[in-house]
Design a protein around this motif. Structure first.
Motif, PDB file in Angstrom:
ATOM      1  N   HIS A   1       0.835  -1.205   0.000  1.00  0.00           N
ATOM      2  CA  HIS A   1       0.000   0.000   0.000  1.00  0.00           C
ATOM      3  C   HIS A   1       0.873   1.261   0.000  1.00  0.00           C
ATOM      4  N   ARG A   2       1.924   1.284   0.852  1.00  0.00           N
ATOM      5  CA  ARG A   2       2.837   2.438   0.889  1.00  0.00           C
ATOM      6  C   ARG A   2       3.522   2.640  -0.459  1.00  0.00           C
ATOM      7  N   GLN A   3       3.958   1.544  -1.083  1.00  0.00           N
ATOM      8  CA  GLN A   3       4.621   1.645  -2.392  1.00  0.00           C
ATOM      9  C   GLN A   3       3.660   2.193  -3.441  1.00  0.00           C
ATOM     10  N   GLN A   4       2.416   1.764  -3.412  1.00  0.00           N
ATOM     11  CA  GLN A   4       1.422   2.276  -4.354  1.00  0.00           C
ATOM     12  C   GLN A   4       1.177   3.768  -4.130  1.00  0.00           C
ATOM     13  N   GLN A   5       1.077   4.170  -2.867  1.00  0.00           N
ATOM     14  CA  GLN A   5       0.863   5.581  -2.562  1.00  0.00           C
ATOM     15  C   GLN A   5       2.054   6.427  -3.012  1.00  0.00           C
ATOM     16  N   GLN A   6       3.270   5.936  -2.809  1.00  0.00           N
ATOM     17  CA  GLN A   6       4.457   6.662  -3.257  1.00  0.00           C
ATOM     18  C   GLN A   6       4.459   6.788  -4.774  1.00  0.00           C
ATOM     19  N   TYR A   7       4.078   5.730  -5.457  1.00  0.00           N
ATOM     20  CA  TYR A   7       4.030   5.757  -6.918  1.00  0.00           C
ATOM     21  C   TYR A   7       3.008   6.786  -7.400  1.00  0.00           C
ATOM     22  N   ILE A   8       1.855   6.781  -6.772  1.00  0.00           N
ATOM     23  CA  ILE A   8       0.797   7.715  -7.152  1.00  0.00           C
ATOM     24  C   ILE A   8       1.243   9.156  -6.925  1.00  0.00           C
ATOM     25  N   GLN A   9       1.919   9.406  -5.805  1.00  0.00           N
ATOM     26  CA  GLN A   9       2.356  10.769  -5.480  1.00  0.00           C
ATOM     27  C   GLN A   9       3.415  11.295  -6.435  1.00  0.00           C
ATOM     28  N   THR A  10       4.134  10.425  -7.099  1.00  0.00           N
ATOM     29  CA  THR A  10       5.190  10.878  -8.003  1.00  0.00           C
ATOM     30  C   THR A  10       4.706  11.099  -9.432  1.00  0.00           C
ATOM     31  N   HIS A  11       3.434  10.868  -9.698  1.00  0.00           N
ATOM     32  CA  HIS A  11       2.897  11.047 -11.052  1.00  0.00           C
ATOM     33  C   HIS A  11       1.929  12.223 -11.093  1.00  0.00           C
TER      34      HIS A  11
END
Length: 161
Positions: A81-91
Motif C-alpha cells: 500500500h505504501r509503495q502504491q501511494q508513493q508511486y501515485i504521489q510521483t505522477h
C-alpha cells in the motif's frame, strides 16, 4: 530432508522472509496463468477445445501458487500500500486519479490475492496414537479455502461419497 528434495528453500538471514514466500507463490500463479494463456492461444490456432490442455480443467483443481501460513501478512500488505501511494504521489494529477481508482479496486492486490491463496491451518487431536503411545495430531488445512474445497470434493467423488 525437505531441503535436500528442494521442498524447503531458506531465505538469507536478515532478509524479509514474507517477500520470498509471497514472490514464489505469486510467480507460480503467473506461470500457470501464462501456461493456460499460451495453451488457449495454441488451441484456438489448432481449432481444439480450450480445456484439453488446461491444467485446472485436467486436474479439476485450482492451479498456481498458494501459501500455507497462519500469517496474515499485514506488514507485506501495508508495504504494498505504501509503495502504491508513493508511486501515485510521483505522477501527475491525471495519472493519480486513474491509478487510485485502479489500485483500490484491483483484484490482484496482495490483500485480495491472499483471500483465496493463503491457506491457514490447525492441528486436531482426534484420538490417534502412534505405535509407542504418542498422540498424533491430524493436520487440518482451512476447509473454506478454494483449493482445499476442490481437493475434498475430488476426494469425495473418487471415493463415491
Amino acid at each position: 530432508q525437505l531441503r535436500q528434495h528442494g521442498f524447503l528453500v531458506p531465505c538469507p538471514p536478515g532478509d524479509d522472509d514474507d517477500a520470498y514466500i509471497l514472490a514464489l507463490a505469486r510467480r507460480e500463479e503467473d506461470r500457470q496463468l501464462e501456461h493456460d494463456r499460451h495453451a488457449n492461444q495454441q488451441h484456438e490456432y489448432e481449432g481444439m477445445s480450450v480445456d484439453e490442455d488446461n491444467a485446472t480443467a485436467r486436474s479439476g483443481l485450482p492451479m498456481g501458487g498458494f501459501v500455507l501460513s497462519n500469517d496474515f501478512f499485514k506488514d507485506a500488505i501495508q508495504r504494498e500500500h505504501r509503495q502504491q501511494q508513493q508511486y501515485i504521489q510521483t505522477h501527475d494529477h491525471f495519472h493519480q486519479s486513474s491509478l487510485s481508482i485502479h489500485h483500490t479496486s484491483h483484484p490482484n492486490s496482495l490483500k485480495e490475492w491472499l483471500k483465496s491463496h493463503r491457506i491457514s491451518y490447525s492441528f486436531a487431536n482426534v484420538g490417534v496414537t502412534s505405535n509407542v503411545g504418542d498422540v498424533e495430531l491430524d493436520f487440518l488445512p482451512n476447509p473454506r479455502n478454494v483449493l482445499i474445497e476442490a481437493i475434498d470434493a475430488k476426494r469425495r467423488t473418487n471415493y463415491g461419497m
